[in-house]
Design a protein around this motif. Structure first.
Motif, PDB file in Angstrom:
ATOM      1  N   ALA A 108      -6.514   4.994   1.087  1.00 41.93           N
ATOM      2  CA  ALA A 108      -6.611   3.729   0.883  1.00 41.93           C
ATOM      3  C   ALA A 108      -7.218   2.821   1.899  1.00 41.93           C
ATOM      4  O   ALA A 108      -7.132   3.192   2.828  1.00 41.93           O
ATOM      5  N   VAL A 116      -9.355   2.632  -3.334  1.00 37.06           N
ATOM      6  CA  VAL A 116      -8.297   3.953  -3.323  1.00 37.06           C
ATOM      7  C   VAL A 116      -9.273   5.039  -3.796  1.00 37.06           C
ATOM      8  O   VAL A 116      -9.987   5.103  -4.794  1.00 37.06           O
ATOM      9  N   MET A 151       0.636   4.020  -2.998  1.00 35.49           N
ATOM     10  CA  MET A 151       0.238   5.255  -2.628  1.00 35.49           C
ATOM     11  C   MET A 151       1.349   6.403  -3.016  1.00 35.49           C
ATOM     12  O   MET A 151       0.815   7.348  -3.404  1.00 35.49           O
ATOM     13  N   MET A 180       0.679  -0.975  -0.032  1.00 38.72           N
ATOM     14  CA  MET A 180       0.014  -0.161  -0.072  1.00 38.72           C
ATOM     15  C   MET A 180       0.990   1.238  -0.052  1.00 38.72           C
ATOM     16  O   MET A 180       0.720   2.239  -0.790  1.00 38.72           O
ATOM     17  N   ALA A 213      -6.146   0.835  -7.663  1.00 36.22           N
ATOM     18  CA  ALA A 213      -6.332   0.022  -6.607  1.00 36.22           C
ATOM     19  C   ALA A 213      -5.683  -1.349  -6.767  1.00 36.22           C
ATOM     20  O   ALA A 213      -4.943  -1.865  -6.077  1.00 36.22           O
TER      21      ALA A 213
END
Length: 805
Positions: free
Chosen positions: A445, A693, A360, A356, A714
């Motif tokens: 997220a 997301v 991100m 993640m 995502a």
């Protein structure tokens, strides 16, 4: 001897002075000697002494009887209780975090290193194993050297047991008698402790209660925080550092003042050498070493599964309050040292958080570049000010009586502020209003993974950083439009209702007059041909999905969604086929688990059991109901095969091409209106994981489908997670699992082309009988291709060289 000589000098001095008195004074002295009876003077002195003793005895009796505050009874001392942090553990035994008022974990004597106990005794109480709680030699030393001779270097007189009494029962204010009262009370309590506990038990109690630096209480917490070790693993130098902190845990904090801490450590090492715990050569070598910390300070906002721990905390407060101790009082989550065991897998959680964060950070960089110097929320500054009004700073200023205009002025004044960035925290001098704008730019997220067979939650990620963004995007109360991830539910409802997977639906663009001339469009702008259910789901065709839900019935689809565990409100309109409903990530993962579990539904759960600090099980948590059959095995297998096609050749094909995944995977991407939400729901036989997301505010998003679609926003988190999972041999049972081979009937039902063009009826008829016609060669195109190849050969030197040879 020294004291006797001092008294003789005083008497000599007084005699000398008396000789110098005038004669009249000497005559007065003779008169007194003649007429005054010396025995009465002696009796007076004795009387004063006895009166002093009586007063002292009365004072001691008053303290003993509780006139200066109640003393703990023997029964109370036999059940010493002090606040102890409750601990949360993963399913694989890793400590995830703690709930505490004072961070403290109690240990036994066997868990203490001898280095620690030796350092403490040598430094604080050399005769600890000889006295009964009060060291009278030390008291005399303190009285004569510290009080009479004002020698501050002579040390204190409190024993380890008296210090323990002070830790257990902090001193109170008694005016000018405060110190004296406290010392007497501590001596009495120390004596009682010595009668009830062995020396080893007293040392254990001491190390469990003493405060160290940085708000850590007890040797276990201090050892883990400063050296990332258990107390029994501490070497001599490390033990000396921690024991040295006890004199002044701020002044000798090795993190804040390493030089002072090193000096104090060396004093402790010298004491250990003085009393025979260390050889001189070892002491000398250790004193030359620098202090090497391995500092580990985990707050509620740090460590693994921060959002999960906060979600769990709110539930545990109710669970724990319903459990009672032997005395009938309820347990306290923050003080009773409970052990809470969860279903979270620390390995999978770590991989998911890493995936993640990695994605991100890249996506956020792209988002900043995409908007450049423009603001994603447009020119409406009132939107930002409304958010500022929800901040704690605004509410605090409002409580102080400031008016709106004054608060606005405060919010526009630059101040030193710590802000979040993906490169780490950054301190800047910006206004609070600019801080709101800065954090408003960030995309967020949510990630949730569970075992579809047991319902055990394995991964829970509620956001990108719990310190700066508290909102949990996994929580069942957090609902967003789900986009095309709802389509498998629409298709499964149709299959359950008897619609064949090989029934073809036209891709033609249609306006629905009964729904205000609503015209659902495809993202690629193509409206040709016909699709089977597999083809339409693989390519995520909107027009077909709407026609399918209308044929099967909107109410039937909603009722089917309820069977899968979706409880959110779903409006009975055809747009739900495209994911217009607001549903939580928690519910979506629960729904997809039914397909992975061959039609059986299990409720997600994340608590295993609660134990007290001694390991006694207080409560077990088991699923309330056994798995229920809510979808036929055939439908579950059909949907899985269709979603495998989505991964192999549809909107989620990048899992194969970009991330190189060869696992058995079924999944579906999802994108909502204006690209506000990106979704990916994917599963393997033993793991269902959903990823969302987007921004907290739907008006903040990418402006293009290419950047804002679920496959871009995502899916990469899912792909990066699975890449790591494949590398971990301890999780190969999950990563290498294969879906159960579909039945012959399922394969037969799927045996049809995914797409048919708009060819005449007879052409399609003959194609269905004899197979697709062989395509006639295009003579013009073939001729052009030959000429193009000839030109390439002539211009390419390597090809020319081969030709010459």
């Amino acid at each position: 001897m020294k004291l006797t000589n001092n008294l003789q000098n005083v008497l000599t001095y007084l005699r000398k002075k008396l000789k110098q008195f005038p004669a009249k004074a000497r005559h007065m002295g003779e008169y007194l000697r003649t007429h005054f009876q010396w025995k009465w003077l002696l009796l007076g002195i004795i009387g004063i002494f006895l009166f002093g003793l009586l007063c002292a005895f009365g004072f001691l009796l008053a303290v003993h009887q509780g006139s200066f505050g109640k003393l703990p009874s023997s029964e109370e001392l036999s059940h010493i209780q002090h606040h102890e942090a409750s601990e949360i553990y993963s399913a694989d035994g890793l400590l995830l975090g703690k709930y505490f008022i004072q961070e403290r974990t109690n240990i036994t004597y066997e868990q203490l290193s001898k280095n620690v106990t030796d350092a403490l005794v040598a430094t604080e109480d050399a005769r600890f194993f000889e006295h009964n709680g009060i060291d009278y030699k030390s008291l005399f030393r303190v009285f004569f050297k510290t009080i009479l001779m004002q020698d501050a270097s002579s040390g204190g007189g409190s024993t380890i047991t008296q210090q323990l009494a002070k830790n257990l029962y902090p001193r109170e204010a008694y005016g000018i008698f405060a110190l004296l009262v406290s010392k007497v009370k501590e001596a009495i309590i120390a004596n009682r402790l010595e009668e009830m506990y062995s020396k080893e038990e007293i040392l254990t109690l001491y190390f469990n209660t003493v405060p160290f630096g940085d708000h850590s209480f007890g040797i276990e917490t201090a050892a883990e925080r400063f050296f990332n070790k258990k107390p029994i693993e501490l070497n001599v130098a490390e033990a000396a550092v921690l024991v040295g902190m006890l004199k002044a845990n701020y002044t000798y904090n090795p993190r804040l003042f390493p030089e002072k801490s090193q000096e104090r450590r060396n004093v402790v090492l010298s004491q250990m050498e003085k009393y025979g715990y260390l050889e001189s050569s070892v002491k000398d070598s250790l004193q030359q070493l620098p202090i090497e910390l391995d500092y580990q300070y985990q707050t509620h906002n740090e460590g693994l599964a921060t959002y999960f721990r906060e979600h769990l905390r709110q539930e545990l407060q109710q669970q724990v309050a319903s459990l009672q101790k032997e005395d009938g009082t309820p347990y306290n989550l923050y003080t009773d040292g409970l052990k809470i065991y969860t279903t979270i897998d620390s390995r999978a959680q770590t991989m998911a958080e890493k995936a993640m964060s990695s994605h991100m950070e890249e996506l956020q960089k792209l988002f900043f570049q995409h908007w450049k110097n423009r603001t994603p929320w447009g020119k409406d500054e009132s939107f930002v000010w409304k958010l500022a009004q929800q901040s704690p700073r605004y509410q605090q200023l409002q409580k102080q009586g400031l008016k709106e205009k004054q608060i606005r002025e405060v919010f526009e004044q630059p101040v030193k502020t710590t802000i979040f960035t993906w490169q780490g925290e950054e301190e800047k001098e910006i206004s609070p209003l600019d801080s709101v704008k800065h954090h408003l730019h960030f995309l967020h997220a949510g990630v949730l993974a569970m075992d579809p067979k047991s319902g055990a939650v394995k991964v829970w990620i509620g956001g990108i950083n719990h310190k700066y963004f508290k909102y949990d995007h996994v929580n069942t109360q957090t609902k967003r439009q789900v986009g095309s991830t709802f389509k498998p539910i629409v298709y499964a409802a149709a299959l359950e209702n008897g619609i064949s997977p090989c029934q073809y639906f036209s891709n033609e663009l249609v306006s629905y007059a009964e729904y205000d001339d609503w015209t659902p469009k495809n993202s690629d702008g193509n409206y040709e041909g016909k699709y089977s259910l597999t083809g339409a789901l693989t390519k995520s065709v909107n027009t077909v999905s709407v026609k399918l839900i209308l044929e099967n019935g909107i109410d039937n689809t909603i009722q089917f969604a309820r069977k899968l565990g979706i409880e959110s409100d779903i409006e009975p309109v055809p747009s739900i086929a495209l994911g217009a409903a607001n549903i939580s990530l928690y519910e979506m993962v629960n729904a997809y688990s039914v397909f992975a579990n061959l039609g059986y539904q299990v409720k997600p759960h994340y608590l295993l059991r609660i134990e007290d600090k001694h390991g006694k099980v207080l409560k077990n948590f088991r699923p309330a109901t056994s798995p229920q059959k809510v979808v036929s095995t055939q439908t579950a297998q059909l949907i899985t095969e269709m979603l495998k096609s989505v991964v192999d050749s549809g909107t989620a094909a990048s899992l194969r091409s970009r991330y190189g995944l060869r696992n058995d995977i079924a999944g579906k991407t999802g994108t909502t209106q204006s690209h506000a939400d990106g979704w990916f729901m994917g599963y393997t036989p033993h793991l269902v994981m959903g990823v969302w997301v987007g921004s907290d505010y739907p008006n903040i998003h990418f402006r293009s489908i290419k950047l804002g679609q679920g496959a871009t926003m995502a899916l990469p988190i899912w792909g990066k997670f699975m890449q790591q999972l494949n590398k971990d041999e301890s999780l190969k049972a999950v990563s290498r699992a294969r879906f159960k081979r579909p039945s012959g009937e399922v394969l037969r039902l799927l045996d049809c082309p995914a797409f048919k063009d708009n060819a005449p009826f007879m052409a399609n008829f003959f194609e269905s009988l004899f197979g697709p016609r062989k395509k006639e060669p295009n003579v013009k195109q073939a001729k052009k291709k030959r000429k193009r190849n000839q030109r390439r050969r002539k211009s390419h030197p390597r090809i020319k060289f081969r030709k010459r040879r």
